[in-house]
Write a protein that holds these residues in place. Structure first.
Motif, PDB file in Angstrom:
ATOM      1  N   MET A 117       1.072  -1.091   0.044  1.00  0.00           N
ATOM      2  CA  MET A 117       0.013   0.304   0.040  1.00  0.00           C
ATOM      3  C   MET A 117       0.825   1.303  -0.042  1.00  0.00           C
ATOM      4  O   MET A 117       0.671   2.338  -0.791  1.00  0.00           O
ATOM      5  N   ALA A 118       2.113   1.240   0.753  1.00  0.00           N
ATOM      6  CA  ALA A 118       2.894   2.339   0.628  1.00  0.00           C
ATOM      7  C   ALA A 118       3.371   2.543  -0.645  1.00  0.00           C
ATOM      8  O   ALA A 118       3.546   3.858  -1.229  1.00  0.00           O
ATOM      9  N   ALA A 119       3.849   1.648  -1.286  1.00  0.00           N
ATOM     10  CA  ALA A 119       4.246   1.811  -2.816  1.00  0.00           C
ATOM     11  C   ALA A 119       3.304   2.270  -3.498  1.00  0.00           C
ATOM     12  O   ALA A 119       3.405   2.929  -4.579  1.00  0.00           O
ATOM     13  N   LEU A 120       1.773   2.123  -3.266  1.00  0.00           N
ATOM     14  CA  LEU A 120       0.660   2.585  -4.062  1.00  0.00           C
ATOM     15  C   LEU A 120       0.326   3.799  -3.624  1.00  0.00           C
ATOM     16  O   LEU A 120      -0.779   4.487  -3.896  1.00  0.00           O
ATOM     17  N   GLY A 121       0.973   4.362  -2.550  1.00  0.00           N
ATOM     18  CA  GLY A 121       0.703   5.853  -2.241  1.00  0.00           C
ATOM     19  C   GLY A 121       0.087   6.090  -0.857  1.00  0.00           C
ATOM     20  O   GLY A 121      -0.465   6.962  -0.581  1.00  0.00           O
ATOM     21  N   TRP A 122      -0.369   4.997  -0.207  1.00  0.00           N
ATOM     22  CA  TRP A 122      -1.133   5.044   0.975  1.00  0.00           C
ATOM     23  C   TRP A 122      -0.231   4.869   2.215  1.00  0.00           C
ATOM     24  O   TRP A 122       0.498   3.831   2.502  1.00  0.00           O
TER      25      TRP A 122
END
Lengths: 136, 136
Positions: free
Chosen positions: B115-120
Motif C-alpha cells: 500500500m505504501a508503494a501505491l501511495g497509501w
C-alpha cells in the motif's frame, strides 16, 4: 497459522489496521464465524483499527446489524476501533425504517474515508516514484 | 451495479486503489473469473493501482502464477499498477524451484508495504483525532 476461514471473507492486515469486506448477506452462522475470527485476529495481530467495507451488501437484516454492533462493542473492549464503510443509501433507509439504528457503530461513506479516519492516507506524490516492475 | 462474485473474493476500493486478497488456492475457473472481474473493476472504477494480498496462500501452482502474470500485464496495458503482497517464504521458494519466476509481477513483503508503494501511508497522529462513536 492456519488460514481460518469465516464465511469466505479475507481479512487483510495493513499495518495495525485490519481490512475486510462483506460480499453478500451473511447467514447467522457465517456472521458468528466472521465475528469470532475478526475478534481473534484483532487480539492476535494487535490491531488498533478495523475497516469493514459493506458497499456490496444490498440487504442488512437485524441479525447482521446486531453482529456489527456486537463486533464494535467487543473491539472497543479490546481497545480497537471499528469503522463500517460504504453502506448503500437504500440499506441505510431500510435500517432506519426497521428501527435498527446501529448505535455505537462508527460509519464512513466510503472505504477511503474510513481508512482516513483510521490514519491511512493516499499521498499524491508517490505514484511516480519507484514504478519499477520486476521488483519480485 | 450487481455484486459480481468471482471466487468469493471481495475487491475493496480505497480511493483509486483496489484491494483484494486470496484466501486459498484458486481452481482454474475461479482464477479466470477473478482475473476478469478485477480487470473490469480496474476499468470501471479508474483504478491506478491494485493490491493483491496472498499472505493466506500456502500454495501457488503454475496456473495461478500465470494468472498473476497475465493480470499484471493486462493492468499495465490499462495504465494500472499491480502489487502482489505477502507471499510466504515457503511459497517463494517453491515457485523458484518450479521455475515460476513471476517475471514482471511487482511484489511487496507485506500488504502494508504494498500500500505504501501505491501511495497509501499510515499517519501516527490521526488515531487520536475524531475517535467519536455513534458517527452513524
Amino acid at each position: 497459522m492456519t488460514a481460518v476461514r469465516a464465511a469466505g471473507v479475507p481479512i487483510l492486515r495493513l499495518g495495525d489496521v485490519l481490512v475486510t469486506g462483506l460480499l453478500e448477506e451473511l447467514d447467522d452462522r457465517s456472521a458468528m464465524a466472521f465475528l469470532t475470527e475478526l475478534t481473534e485476529r484483532i487480539a492476535a495481530e494487535g490491531a488498533t483499527g478495523v475497516l469493514i467495507d459493506i458497499s456490496r451488501l444490498t440487504v442488512i437484516d437485524s441479525f447482521v446489524a446486531r453482529t456489527l454492533s456486537e463486533l464494535t462493542t467487543t473491539a472497543r473492549l479490546l481497545g480497537t476501533r471499528v469503522i463500517v464503510a460504504g453502506m448503500r443509501p437504500s440499506v441505510a433507509i431500510t435500517l432506519v425504517e426497521l428501527g435498527l439504528r446501529l448505535d455505537g457503530v462508527e460509519t464512513a461513506l466510503t472505504a477511503e474515508r474510513g481508512m482516513a479516519a483510521l490514519g491511512w492516507f493516499r499521498t499524491a506524490s508517490s505514484q511516480e516514484a519507484g514504478h519499477g516492475d520486476d521488483a519480485g
